[in-house]
Design a protein around this motif. Structure first.
Motif, PDB file in Angstrom:
ATOM      1  N   ASP A   1      15.702 -43.589   0.158  1.00  0.00           N
ATOM      2  CA  ASP A   1      15.903 -44.414  -1.031  1.00  0.00           C
ATOM      3  C   ASP A   1      16.968 -45.477  -0.776  1.00  0.00           C
ATOM      4  OD1 ASP A   1      13.999 -43.040  -2.463  1.00  0.00           O
ATOM      5  OD2 ASP A   1      15.431 -41.759  -3.531  1.00  0.00           O
ATOM      6  N   ALA A   2      18.011 -45.101  -0.012  1.00  0.00           N
ATOM      7  CA  ALA A   2      19.059 -46.070   0.317  1.00  0.00           C
ATOM      8  C   ALA A   2      18.499 -47.206   1.172  1.00  0.00           C
ATOM      9  CB  ALA A   2      20.208 -45.369   1.037  1.00  0.00           C
ATOM     10  N   LEU A   3      17.626 -46.867   2.109  1.00  0.00           N
ATOM     11  CA  LEU A   3      16.962 -47.901   2.901  1.00  0.00           C
ATOM     12  C   LEU A   3      16.136 -48.822   2.011  1.00  0.00           C
ATOM     13  CD1 LEU A   3      15.511 -46.275   6.179  1.00  0.00           C
ATOM     14  CD2 LEU A   3      17.393 -47.902   5.985  1.00  0.00           C
ATOM     15  N   ASP A   4      15.442 -48.217   1.063  1.00  0.00           N
ATOM     16  CA  ASP A   4      14.594 -48.998   0.164  1.00  0.00           C
ATOM     17  C   ASP A   4      15.436 -49.967  -0.659  1.00  0.00           C
ATOM     18  OD1 ASP A   4      12.269 -49.836  -1.002  1.00  0.00           O
ATOM     19  OD2 ASP A   4      11.838 -47.961  -2.051  1.00  0.00           O
ATOM     20  N   ARG A   5      16.590 -49.499  -1.126  1.00  0.00           N
ATOM     21  CA  ARG A   5      17.460 -50.380  -1.910  1.00  0.00           C
ATOM     22  C   ARG A   5      17.948 -51.555  -1.066  1.00  0.00           C
ATOM     23  NH1 ARG A   5      19.254 -45.344  -3.833  1.00  0.00           N
ATOM     24  NH2 ARG A   5      21.056 -45.359  -2.414  1.00  0.00           N
TER      25      ARG A   5
ATOM     26  N   ALA B   1      -1.083 -48.998   9.048  1.00  0.00           N
ATOM     27  CA  ALA B   1      -1.584 -50.339   8.723  1.00  0.00           C
ATOM     28  C   ALA B   1      -0.467 -51.350   8.463  1.00  0.00           C
ATOM     29  CB  ALA B   1      -2.531 -50.265   7.522  1.00  0.00           C
ATOM     30  N   PRO B   2       0.651 -50.964   7.814  1.00  0.00           N
ATOM     31  CA  PRO B   2       1.710 -51.949   7.585  1.00  0.00           C
ATOM     32  C   PRO B   2       2.303 -52.534   8.862  1.00  0.00           C
ATOM     33  CG  PRO B   2       1.987 -50.100   6.092  1.00  0.00           C
ATOM     34  CD  PRO B   2       0.930 -49.711   7.079  1.00  0.00           C
ATOM     35  N   VAL B   3       2.252 -51.791   9.962  1.00  0.00           N
ATOM     36  CA  VAL B   3       2.773 -52.314  11.224  1.00  0.00           C
ATOM     37  C   VAL B   3       1.938 -53.520  11.655  1.00  0.00           C
ATOM     38  CG1 VAL B   3       3.263 -51.812  13.638  1.00  0.00           C
ATOM     39  CG2 VAL B   3       3.637 -50.053  11.897  1.00  0.00           C
ATOM     40  N   GLY B   4       0.633 -53.356  11.629  1.00  0.00           N
ATOM     41  CA  GLY B   4      -0.246 -54.467  11.975  1.00  0.00           C
ATOM     42  C   GLY B   4      -0.127 -55.609  10.990  1.00  0.00           C
TER      43      GLY B   4
ATOM     44  N   ALA C   1       6.843 -53.757   5.253  1.00  0.00           N
ATOM     45  CA  ALA C   1       7.925 -52.846   5.655  1.00  0.00           C
ATOM     46  C   ALA C   1       8.191 -51.822   4.558  1.00  0.00           C
ATOM     47  CB  ALA C   1       9.187 -53.649   5.965  1.00  0.00           C
ATOM     48  N   GLY C   2       8.161 -52.256   3.312  1.00  0.00           N
ATOM     49  CA  GLY C   2       8.389 -51.337   2.206  1.00  0.00           C
ATOM     50  C   GLY C   2       7.330 -50.249   2.116  1.00  0.00           C
ATOM     51  N   GLU C   3       6.084 -50.601   2.460  1.00  0.00           N
ATOM     52  CA  GLU C   3       5.003 -49.614   2.408  1.00  0.00           C
ATOM     53  C   GLU C   3       5.252 -48.464   3.379  1.00  0.00           C
ATOM     54  OE1 GLU C   3       1.275 -51.509   2.995  1.00  0.00           O
ATOM     55  OE2 GLU C   3       1.404 -52.718   1.167  1.00  0.00           O
ATOM     56  N   LEU C   4       5.900 -48.746   4.500  1.00  0.00           N
ATOM     57  CA  LEU C   4       6.183 -47.684   5.458  1.00  0.00           C
ATOM     58  C   LEU C   4       6.999 -46.559   4.837  1.00  0.00           C
ATOM     59  CD1 LEU C   4       7.137 -49.452   8.823  1.00  0.00           C
ATOM     60  CD2 LEU C   4       5.056 -48.163   8.316  1.00  0.00           C
TER      61      LEU C   4
ATOM     62  N   ALA D   1      12.006 -49.427  11.272  1.00  0.00           N
ATOM     63  CA  ALA D   1      11.034 -48.334  11.332  1.00  0.00           C
ATOM     64  C   ALA D   1      11.597 -47.130  12.071  1.00  0.00           C
ATOM     65  CB  ALA D   1       9.737 -48.809  11.989  1.00  0.00           C
ATOM     66  N   ARG D   2      12.327 -47.363  13.171  1.00  0.00           N
ATOM     67  CA  ARG D   2      12.919 -46.259  13.908  1.00  0.00           C
ATOM     68  C   ARG D   2      13.968 -45.539  13.064  1.00  0.00           C
ATOM     69  NH1 ARG D   2       9.846 -44.069  16.885  1.00  0.00           N
ATOM     70  NH2 ARG D   2      11.628 -42.683  17.189  1.00  0.00           N
ATOM     71  N   ALA D   3      14.768 -46.301  12.303  1.00  0.00           N
ATOM     72  CA  ALA D   3      15.787 -45.681  11.451  1.00  0.00           C
ATOM     73  C   ALA D   3      15.137 -44.794  10.393  1.00  0.00           C
ATOM     74  CB  ALA D   3      16.642 -46.763  10.787  1.00  0.00           C
ATOM     75  N   ALA D   4      14.067 -45.291   9.762  1.00  0.00           N
ATOM     76  CA  ALA D   4      13.371 -44.500   8.748  1.00  0.00           C
ATOM     77  C   ALA D   4      12.717 -43.268   9.367  1.00  0.00           C
ATOM     78  CB  ALA D   4      12.325 -45.364   8.044  1.00  0.00           C
ATOM     79  N   ASP D   5      12.131 -43.428  10.546  1.00  0.00           N
ATOM     80  CA  ASP D   5      11.499 -42.318  11.245  1.00  0.00           C
ATOM     81  C   ASP D   5      12.525 -41.250  11.605  1.00  0.00           C
ATOM     82  OD1 ASP D   5       9.245 -41.040  12.368  1.00  0.00           O
ATOM     83  OD2 ASP D   5       9.706 -41.830  14.348  1.00  0.00           O
ATOM     84  N   ASP D   6      13.689 -41.681  12.070  1.00  0.00           N
ATOM     85  CA  ASP D   6      14.744 -40.720  12.424  1.00  0.00           C
ATOM     86  C   ASP D   6      15.200 -39.928  11.203  1.00  0.00           C
ATOM     87  OD1 ASP D   6      14.670 -41.503  15.054  1.00  0.00           O
ATOM     88  OD2 ASP D   6      16.407 -42.824  14.929  1.00  0.00           O
ATOM     89  N   ILE D   7      15.250 -40.573  10.049  1.00  0.00           N
ATOM     90  CA  ILE D   7      15.621 -39.867   8.820  1.00  0.00           C
ATOM     91  C   ILE D   7      14.569 -38.812   8.488  1.00  0.00           C
ATOM     92  CG2 ILE D   7      15.871 -40.113   6.323  1.00  0.00           C
ATOM     93  CD1 ILE D   7      17.094 -42.899   6.875  1.00  0.00           C
ATOM     94  N   ALA D   8      13.305 -39.208   8.497  1.00  0.00           N
ATOM     95  CA  ALA D   8      12.228 -38.282   8.141  1.00  0.00           C
ATOM     96  C   ALA D   8      12.124 -37.120   9.112  1.00  0.00           C
ATOM     97  CB  ALA D   8      10.904 -39.033   8.071  1.00  0.00           C
ATOM     98  N   ASP D   9      12.523 -37.347  10.374  1.00  0.00           N
ATOM     99  CA  ASP D   9      12.402 -36.309  11.408  1.00  0.00           C
ATOM    100  C   ASP D   9      13.678 -35.503  11.612  1.00  0.00           C
ATOM    101  OD1 ASP D   9       9.862 -37.235  11.791  1.00  0.00           O
ATOM    102  OD2 ASP D   9      10.207 -38.113  13.761  1.00  0.00           O
ATOM    103  N   ASP D  10      14.725 -35.793  10.849  1.00  0.00           N
ATOM    104  CA  ASP D  10      16.019 -35.127  11.050  1.00  0.00           C
ATOM    105  C   ASP D  10      15.880 -33.621  10.814  1.00  0.00           C
ATOM    106  OD1 ASP D  10      18.621 -34.217  11.101  1.00  0.00           O
ATOM    107  OD2 ASP D  10      19.410 -35.777   9.782  1.00  0.00           O
TER     108      ASP D  10
END
Length: 290
Positions: A73-77, A141-144, A110-113, A51-60
């Motif tokens: 997309d690479a994370l998703d794959r 919600a996916p975290v919970g 995790a994928g929903e995030l 989650a932190r890795a995905a967040d860092d990408i979105a916030d770059d």
């Protein structure tokens, strides 16, 4: 797996949790709590890193929306089982490729995030409360749901958990309304409420809340209070002792932050939980220890 291998794995997980404990001090509601049982902690640590890795990408701040989407997309794959050595692949391994129903549910959560992070990547302006709740359905919600899945909890916990996670997300957004708008081009406050109260997006980066923006914040807090009421039964519905205690502490912390935001001005100064708040929440969770 031999006993020696199990002990080595537990040691590595404990070290990872310690590292995440340090990082999570910046979070209001860290998910990698030492209240969680050892069998779940490694999975939660892997989820936190993903989650932190995905967040860092979105916030770059230096990446274009297109570049961010490519990296997500690479994370998703990697999460779906394709080649990869990033945190998404590590999470899939921690969940044993989703072979059991609970691990499969956790992997799907995790994928929903990534749906939410893709929306964040290009900036976001929520149209109304329903739009904000739809965003929370994939960002919070996916975290919970992940935590509940890796603990084998019953589906009866899902509704209160979703409500709690949505409330936490909204409270975090209210803390960071200036930074989100100024630095990331995001506005999570409901746009129709902004228009109805006469507030403008430019108000989000002012030195203090305008009267109109204060009304929007209060209206958002009122709606969040209803979420917290819906979430209140969650600790009583959870079977796992550690997760039950963490849920109780989280509900208490959310209530405390809600009260602080009612009185405070997140534009004038940082509204945040203090050590004493965490200590009180920890003590209150002991009621759910038996």
């Amino acid at each position: 797996m031999t006993l020696a291998e199990e002990r080595r794995n537990e040691t590595r997980t404990d070290r990872a949790t310690t590292d995440l404990d340090r990082a999570a001090r910046r979070e209001n509601f860290p998910v990698a709590s030492r209240l969680l049982p050892p069998h779940a902690r490694g999975k939660v640590v892997a989820f936190y890193r993903f989650a932190r890795a995905a967040d860092d990408i979105a916030d770059d701040p230096d990446a274009s929306p297109e570049a961010k989407l490519g990296r997500l997309d690479a994370l998703d794959r990697a999460l779906s089982g394709q080649d990869g050595k990033d945190p998404a692949a590590a999470l899939r391994r921690a969940l044993d490729d989703g072979r059991t129903p609970s691990d499969a549910t956790a992997l799907a959560a995790a994928g929903e995030l990534l749906v939410a992070f893709r929306r964040d990547a290009g900036g976001i302006a929520c149209a109304d409360w329903a739009d904000l709740m739809a965003y929370c359905d994939v960002s919070a919600a996916p975290v919970g749901r992940f935590l509940l899945a890796v603990h084998g909890e019953d589906a009866v916990t899902h509704g209160p958990s979703d409500a709690l996670c949505a409330a936490l997300q909204v409270l975090n957004h209210l803390q960071d309304i200036a930074e989100d708008h100024r630095d990331l081009g995001r506005r999570y406050l409901p746009g129709d409420w902004m228009a109805a109260e006469g507030a403008a997006d430019a108000d989000l980066v002012g030195p203090a809340l305008t009267p109109a923006l204060r009304r929007v914040v209060d209206r958002t807090l009122e709606a969040t209070d209803a979420l917290l009421t819906e979430a209140a039964p969650l600790p009583t519905l959870i079977a796992s002792r550690g997760l039950r205690m963490q849920a109780a502490a989280t509900v208490a912390l959310a209530r405390r932050l809600h009260a602080l935001l009612r009185r405070g001005d997140p534009l004038a100064r940082r509204v945040a939980l203090r050590r004493a708040d965490f200590a009180r929440a920890g003590l209150s969770s002991l009621w759910f220890a038996p």
